[in-house]
Design a protein around this motif. Sequence first.
Motif, mmCIF file in Angstrom:
data_model
loop_
_atom_site.group_PDB
_atom_site.id
_atom_site.type_symbol
_atom_site.label_atom_id
_atom_site.label_comp_id
_atom_site.label_asym_id
_atom_site.label_seq_id
_atom_site.Cartn_x
_atom_site.Cartn_y
_atom_site.Cartn_z
ATOM 1 N N LEU A 160 -3.338 -14.628 5.068
ATOM 2 C CA LEU A 160 -4.373 -14.403 6.125
ATOM 3 C C LEU A 160 -3.929 -14.335 7.387
ATOM 4 C CD1 LEU A 160 -7.347 -16.850 4.621
ATOM 5 C CD2 LEU A 160 -7.057 -14.387 4.224
ATOM 6 N N THR A 161 -3.167 -15.283 7.829
ATOM 7 C CA THR A 161 -2.585 -14.746 9.267
ATOM 8 C C THR A 161 -1.743 -13.483 9.335
ATOM 9 O OG1 THR A 161 -2.559 -17.262 9.585
ATOM 10 C CG2 THR A 161 -1.267 -16.088 11.064
ATOM 11 N N SER A 162 -1.098 -13.229 8.311
ATOM 12 C CA SER A 162 -0.233 -11.985 8.395
ATOM 13 C C SER A 162 -1.167 -10.864 8.553
ATOM 14 C CB SER A 162 0.507 -11.844 7.126
ATOM 15 O OG SER A 162 1.510 -12.788 7.155
ATOM 16 N N ASP A 187 -6.585 0.840 -5.240
ATOM 17 C CA ASP A 187 -6.550 -0.207 -6.282
ATOM 18 C C ASP A 187 -5.334 -1.025 -5.968
ATOM 19 O OD1 ASP A 187 -4.668 1.845 -6.764
ATOM 20 O OD2 ASP A 187 -4.555 1.397 -8.807
ATOM 21 N N GLN A 188 -4.466 -0.791 -5.011
ATOM 22 C CA GLN A 188 -3.226 -1.780 -5.051
ATOM 23 C C GLN A 188 -3.692 -2.870 -3.989
ATOM 24 O OE1 GLN A 188 -0.970 -1.799 -7.046
ATOM 25 N NE2 GLN A 188 -2.017 -0.088 -8.107
ATOM 26 N N HIS A 189 -4.860 -2.962 -3.480
ATOM 27 C CA HIS A 189 -5.147 -4.079 -2.640
ATOM 28 C C HIS A 189 -5.414 -5.518 -3.593
ATOM 29 C CE1 HIS A 189 -7.007 -1.166 0.105
ATOM 30 N NE2 HIS A 189 -6.227 -1.872 1.001
ATOM 31 N N ARG A 190 -5.553 -5.111 -4.848
ATOM 32 C CA ARG A 190 -5.776 -5.981 -5.691
ATOM 33 C C ARG A 190 -4.426 -6.199 -6.622
ATOM 34 N NH1 ARG A 190 -8.426 -5.026 -11.400
ATOM 35 N NH2 ARG A 190 -8.535 -2.869 -11.404
ATOM 36 N N SER A 211 -10.801 -10.136 2.321
ATOM 37 C CA SER A 211 -11.762 -10.831 1.465
ATOM 38 C C SER A 211 -11.170 -11.301 0.106
ATOM 39 C CB SER A 211 -13.044 -9.924 1.249
ATOM 40 O OG SER A 211 -12.567 -8.911 0.316
ATOM 41 N N MET A 212 -10.314 -10.366 -0.407
ATOM 42 C CA MET A 212 -9.728 -10.842 -1.875
ATOM 43 C C MET A 212 -8.604 -12.267 -1.568
ATOM 44 S SD MET A 212 -8.739 -6.934 -3.413
ATOM 45 C CE MET A 212 -9.820 -6.055 -4.097
ATOM 46 N N ILE A 213 -8.107 -12.245 -0.514
ATOM 47 C CA ILE A 213 -6.913 -13.199 -0.311
ATOM 48 C C ILE A 213 -7.881 -14.680 0.021
ATOM 49 C CG2 ILE A 213 -5.280 -14.285 1.004
ATOM 50 C CD1 ILE A 213 -4.336 -12.165 -0.678
ATOM 51 N N GLU A 214 -8.918 -14.336 0.556
ATOM 52 C CA GLU A 214 -9.643 -15.468 0.985
ATOM 53 C C GLU A 214 -10.364 -16.236 -0.131
ATOM 54 O OE1 GLU A 214 -12.082 -15.696 5.009
ATOM 55 O OE2 GLU A 214 -12.788 -14.293 3.837
#
Length: 996
Positions: free
Chosen positions: A499-501, A637-640, A519-522
């Motif tokens: 998240l910091t990155s 789609d590569q965000h996930r 939001s996905m990482i969170e």
Amino acid sequence: MCADTPDYKDTLNLPQTDFPMRAGLPAREPGWLEHWEKIGVYDRLREKSDRPSFVLHDGPPYANGHLHIGHALNKTIKDMIVRSHQMMGFDARYVPGWDCHGLPIEWKIEEEYRAKGKDKDDVPVIDFRQECRRFAEGWVDIQREEFKRLGITGNWADPYLTMDFHAERVIAEEFMKFLMNGTLYQGSKPVMWSPVEQTALAEAEVEYHDKDSFTVWVKFRVTDFALPDIVLAGEEDTPEAREAVIKAEADAARDFMGAHVVIWTTTPWTIPSNKAVVFGKDISYGLYEVTGRPEECWAQVGDRFILADKLAADVMAKARLDGTMYRRVRDVTPAQLEGMTLHHPFAGAAGANAEWDDARDFRAAAFVTDEEGTGFVHCAPSHGMEEYELYRDLGMLEQVITYNVMDDGSFRADLPFFGGTKILSDKGKEGNANAAVIDKLIETGGLLARGRIKHSYPHSWRSKAPVIYRNTPQWFAAIDRPIDDGQGEYGSTIRERALTSIDTLVKFTPQSGRNRLHSMIEARPDWVLSRQRAWGVPLTCFTRKGALPTDPDYLLRNEAVNARIAQAFEAEGADCWYAEGAKERFLANDANPEDYTQVFDVLDVWFDSGSTHAFVLRDRPDGTEDGIADVYMEGTDQHRGWFHSSLLQACGTLGRAPYRNVVTHGFTLDEKGNKMSKSLGNTIVPEKVVKEYGADILRLWVAQTDYTADQRIGPEILKGVADSYRRLRNTMRFLLGNLAGFSEAERVDPADMPELERWVLHRMAELDTRVRDGYRAYDFQGVFRAVFDFATVDLSSFYFDVRKDALYCDADDSLRRRSARTVLDLLFHRLTTWLAPVLVFTMEDVWLDRFPGEDSSVHLQDMPETPADWRDEALAQKWQGIRRARRVVTAALEIQRQDKVIGASLEAAPVVHVEDAGLLAALKTVAFDDLCITSDLTLTADPAPAEAFRLPDAPGIGVVFELADGEKCQRCWKILPDVGTHSHPGVCARCDEALD
């Protein structure tokens, strides 16, 4: 022309070029590919020294089929990024790569086996892995040639493959960093599981399609009711008050006993694994009694159901009870719900062997709503993540986890009533488990209603079959566990670092990508690393026999063992993990093989591709000094997928994101905006486009579209792209034709040029900034639109049109002609390099036409630096007014031409009335008749007569048409009074001088 008038055609400087009007791209492009390979363009660019590094790291496509239009879009955008940065002065390196492990390839080999009647389990695992390797190698070679045909530059001779031995070593080493830093653990929790493929799947391996599912309303009987604690405040706490409360709760107890809490689910097969029911503390509940019933109904008169008030009418309707057939008896409070004891609908059933006789846990949960269903949620924590997390946090997992469902989606053989039934068939169709559960619910009186529902449901992207949530022992990376690795600048856990990155280190194009990934990482759970497959990099770890996963010594953590594994993988590849005696070899004298079990699960392929920053960016000589890429560029789609897994993996081992920029493109649709599908027949195959139009047309389509959103492509769109291409090609042909024989001796200093040429220099300077800024921002649509408009509007429709006369008819050494040729040369070098990243073949064609040679290539050039002093804002402002006035004149003449009053503008000598004194003065400083391509022209401040031609957007300018006076010059075709009065017959003064 009179009989005695000479033919002056040979005295004109007409364009000279062999550059063809028709491009013939499909036939000619392969020749340029051979030229680039012969002269080694990519390697020669690497020889340019003292250039800042720029690296786009390639997200690996899967090596298992021919390219589709998404591949072409993706690789072309990457190529434009790399080429544009190279030509802007960077050492822009690009190493293409392929993802070679995992389910898609393994699935292909299994399909081949099934077609031959072979069983994968009968084949030695190393032999099976070798077949997978050969399959991937074949497709790497095919796809490499298909990518090269699109004009993609890169280190094709030495790409990276996740199945290379060094890559497999590094992937294992990166995994063992998780082992050593404490983030690796074995847990048992619900994961998405494919019964068809018999493996866990990551979110990135799942796609959502509509599915028709059973839906059931199931009754859980209230078998006991504990009176809630009596809490009365202050003066209200009297014996009488207490007695009244006790009586009220006793009445409630009588009302509740034998009533049913009703749940709703779309997965009846999870009912046998139910361990609890949960409710919402803030939901209004009521007790409802059946007072009447139709014939076709499972409810009986006198039955009582506890339901959320907001949903009660809908539930009763599903049970075929209208509003006259039930009544609301009373409120049900959260405190009362907490006092109830529920039993499973199969409790006490004959033949159940007490499987479901224990009371169900019944408590409040934050995730329960009254938006749909009944206001209650049935909990099978082995098959639902929210339920799992609820009981994990309560420390109650041991009481609620079941192991009823096997790898193939069947119920365990000894499960009463349902043993051996399947949730899905081997083909991924509806199995017999749901029907069996529903039938048993009817038999035991546990069913209130049933139905069907169509909803979005997860499917395996490979087999296309539905998946299930299933509790299985898997290996996880803990993303919230602190890591003590000395790399805590951006946080102590993987999630914190990620998240910091995102917030501080990475720039996103478009910016919406940041929010999506953040939001996905969170919200994401721990990373499931293990897969129950054969083709991949194994989880190189050992577990102590007899120890529990929670024991500190459950996992062997030994640097010497890790080093032996890494060395073996480097020399032999990951197959050595499966060789006979592997455990003894790797443990050697550092641990007793009898005490440990070797893990044979393979890593999630997203861990493979997520590790590429280590074996490509860090380890290769053409990587980066810090192991960080300047750009990762893939589809949304590569965000996930790759963006996500690379971020998690690097944050676990490197301490930060492995990229500085994330660029995202959308999906490609057909011309009507529909998703492409073979069944619909609307797919666009890159190979066919290349064969019909050429790769440059496909590349131009990419440049013309807003790739950050979904794009459309189809036959009509490609025809429009081809038309734009022809217009641009004609611009380049004009340059080539009029630069024939140009030499440095002709060059004119900008300060000595006419205003028109200096205006073109100003526009070039403006455009140079726009082009470089656009390429730096990955805005190819903006770059191409700016260059295309300049080439077709400013140049072809204006500057070239005006200067044809000077270029063709002026004397060779005239200042005007030499200035124009100097500007054409400057334009040539800029247009070819500005457009080379997009039209790689066409700009090479243009360049070699002017600068032929075995070692010549536009792709060895940089964009020329454009002097800042070419910018002249005052001149640009002046010429904006001049061009506005010219537009009125040319529009007026066009009407005369359409009416067949004149055949060409040189037959005209219009009178131009200009109200603005400043504009009039400006027009008088230039040869306005030449700019309007008329033989003569009169400028006046007199008011324009009523019949004068005007344009609404150019007020104060009126044009009165007049025919030119005189004879037609037989050389330049202007109609002038002096024609025929000079030494050369039939020409004007300018042409007479040129002939001399």
